[in-house]
Scaffold this active site. Structure first.
Site, PDB file in Angstrom:
ATOM      1  N   SER A   1      -2.869   7.078 -12.649  1.00 42.21           N
ATOM      2  CA  SER A   1      -4.005   6.279 -13.094  1.00 42.21           C
ATOM      3  C   SER A   1      -4.702   6.883 -14.311  1.00 42.21           C
ATOM      4  CB  SER A   1      -5.018   6.126 -11.955  1.00 42.21           C
ATOM      5  OG  SER A   1      -4.407   5.542 -10.833  1.00 42.21           O
TER       6      SER A   1
HETATM    7  N1  SAM Z   1      -2.906   8.077  -7.018  1.00 45.02           N
HETATM    8  C1  SAM Z   1      -1.758   8.112  -7.890  1.00 45.02           C
HETATM    9  C2  SAM Z   1      -1.774   9.255  -8.842  1.00 45.02           C
HETATM   10  O1  SAM Z   1      -2.758   9.983  -8.899  1.00 45.02           O
HETATM   11  O2  SAM Z   1      -0.761   9.418  -9.532  1.00 45.02           O
HETATM   12  C3  SAM Z   1      -1.562   6.811  -8.629  1.00 45.02           C
HETATM   13  C4  SAM Z   1      -0.912   5.896  -7.783  1.00 45.02           C
HETATM   14  S1  SAM Z   1      -0.178   4.465  -8.435  1.00 45.02           S
HETATM   15  C5  SAM Z   1      -1.426   3.726  -9.318  1.00 45.02           C
HETATM   16  C6  SAM Z   1      -0.159   3.564  -6.888  1.00 45.02           C
HETATM   17  C7  SAM Z   1       0.780   4.152  -5.875  1.00 45.02           C
HETATM   18  O3  SAM Z   1       0.610   3.427  -4.667  1.00 45.02           O
HETATM   19  C8  SAM Z   1       2.242   4.031  -6.248  1.00 45.02           C
HETATM   20  O4  SAM Z   1       2.845   5.292  -6.221  1.00 45.02           O
HETATM   21  C9  SAM Z   1       2.803   3.111  -5.174  1.00 45.02           C
HETATM   22  O5  SAM Z   1       4.133   3.381  -4.849  1.00 45.02           O
HETATM   23  C10 SAM Z   1       1.859   3.380  -4.030  1.00 45.02           C
HETATM   24  N2  SAM Z   1       1.819   2.330  -3.012  1.00 45.02           N
HETATM   25  C11 SAM Z   1       1.901   0.990  -3.167  1.00 45.02           C
HETATM   26  N3  SAM Z   1       1.830   0.380  -1.970  1.00 45.02           N
HETATM   27  C12 SAM Z   1       1.695   1.348  -1.043  1.00 45.02           C
HETATM   28  C13 SAM Z   1       1.559   1.353   0.371  1.00 45.02           C
HETATM   29  N4  SAM Z   1       1.573   0.223   1.081  1.00 45.02           N
HETATM   30  N5  SAM Z   1       1.427   2.535   0.992  1.00 45.02           N
HETATM   31  C14 SAM Z   1       1.413   3.711   0.310  1.00 45.02           C
HETATM   32  N6  SAM Z   1       1.552   3.774  -1.035  1.00 45.02           N
HETATM   33  C15 SAM Z   1       1.679   2.603  -1.693  1.00 45.02           C
END
Ligand code: SAM
Length: 251
Positions: free
Chosen positions: A101
């Site tokens: 992000s």
């Molecule tokens: N917090 C992260 C970082 O600091 O790099 C950014 C995360 S990215 C914007 C969103 C993440 O949410 C992705 O890695 C995606 O695979 C994960 N995601 C999406 N749906 C999800 C779910 N149902 N459970 C867990 N993770 C999920």
């Protein structure tokens, strides 16, 4: 930055001009120069806070959050080809169609949950692990869940290599939270959902705070602050338009 490029990038706030168009504890070695780049990133976060003051209703974020972000090596959380961009105030690709992000969004979300040293926080969407690392510098224990196995495994390896003993991670569908470790003082959801997942509401302590982007996939979403009162009642506040990757899974 072109509108197309802006829309294609994830996990950041959407400047009003774009909205109009739409409607229409680290042990890592730090290379010389990264400190200056991090200071520049913090300055850009301050500038974004000032630019969004009417949305977020504050003109400064918690100094503790920015102090932590000013020492975390964001370059250690991005792929090799993204390292030259690691301290730019924007999301970056981390593979598997996902992003780390925008630093301003990480700072804002962290500020809004009001992290305290004794707290236990849950993060949904580990991704690169950067948001979890920021939380780890402010609370007692961070629990983080990632649905894409290679990303979750890479983040776990990174936590061990960089020295974050207070981050506990697992692979799974974060929609369901982490029942065995609940309740949590705060929950940070870093992927957009069409609704607040009921299991996460249940796993939030009375007095706890959750920050979550709400809205459909491939649309502009609203960053929402959810507070659980001591009575168990919820209050919600929409903060600002954002664009996050979607919360996926079977739910
Ligand atoms: N917090 C992260 C970082 O600091 O790099 C950014 C995360 S990215 C914007 C969103 C993440 O949410 C992705 O890695 C995606 O695979 C994960 N995601 C999406 N749906 C999800 C779910 N149902 N459970 C867990 N993770 C999920």
């Amino acid at each position: 930055m072109s509108v197309i490029k802006h829309l294609a990038s994830g996990c950041r706030w959407i400047r009003p001009i774009v909205l109009m168009l739409l409607v229409g504890g680290s042990a890592i070695a730090d290379s010389p120069g990264y400190g200056d780049l991090r200071r520049g990133m913090i300055e850009e976060i301050h500038a974004d806070v000032r630019a969004t003051v009417t949305y977020i209703e504050k003109d400064a974020l918690d100094k503790r959050v920015l102090d932590v972000m000013s020492v975390i090596p964001r370059h250690a959380f991005v792929p090799q080809d993204q390292k030259p961009h690691a301290y730019e105030n924007r999301p970056l690709p981390i593979g598997h169609g996902q992003t780390i992000s925008q630093p301003y969004i990480v700072a804002l979300m962290t500020d809004l949950i009001r992290p305290l040293p004794g707290h236990r926080s849950l993060e949904i969407g580990t991704g690169s692990g950067y948001q979890a690392a920021v939380l780890a510098g402010l609370v007692d224990t961070v629990y983080t869940i990632e649905i894409i196995e290679p990303l979750g495994k890479a983040a776990a390896t990174r936590f061990a290599a960089l020295g974050y003993p207070n981050i506990v991670s697992k692979i799974g569908d974060g929609y369901y939270g982490w029942e065995s470790q609940a309740p949590f003082d705060s929950i940070v959801v870093t992927a957009a959902s069409s609704q607040i997942p009921p299991p996460l509401i249940n796993q939030l302590k009375p007095g706890g705070r959750m920050i979550i982007p709400i809205g459909g996939r491939f649309q502009v979403q609203q960053l929402m602050l959810v507070e659980k009162q001591q009575s168990g009642a919820l209050s919600t506040r929409q903060l600002l338009p954002v664009r996050f990757v979607p919360l996926t899974g079977e739910h």
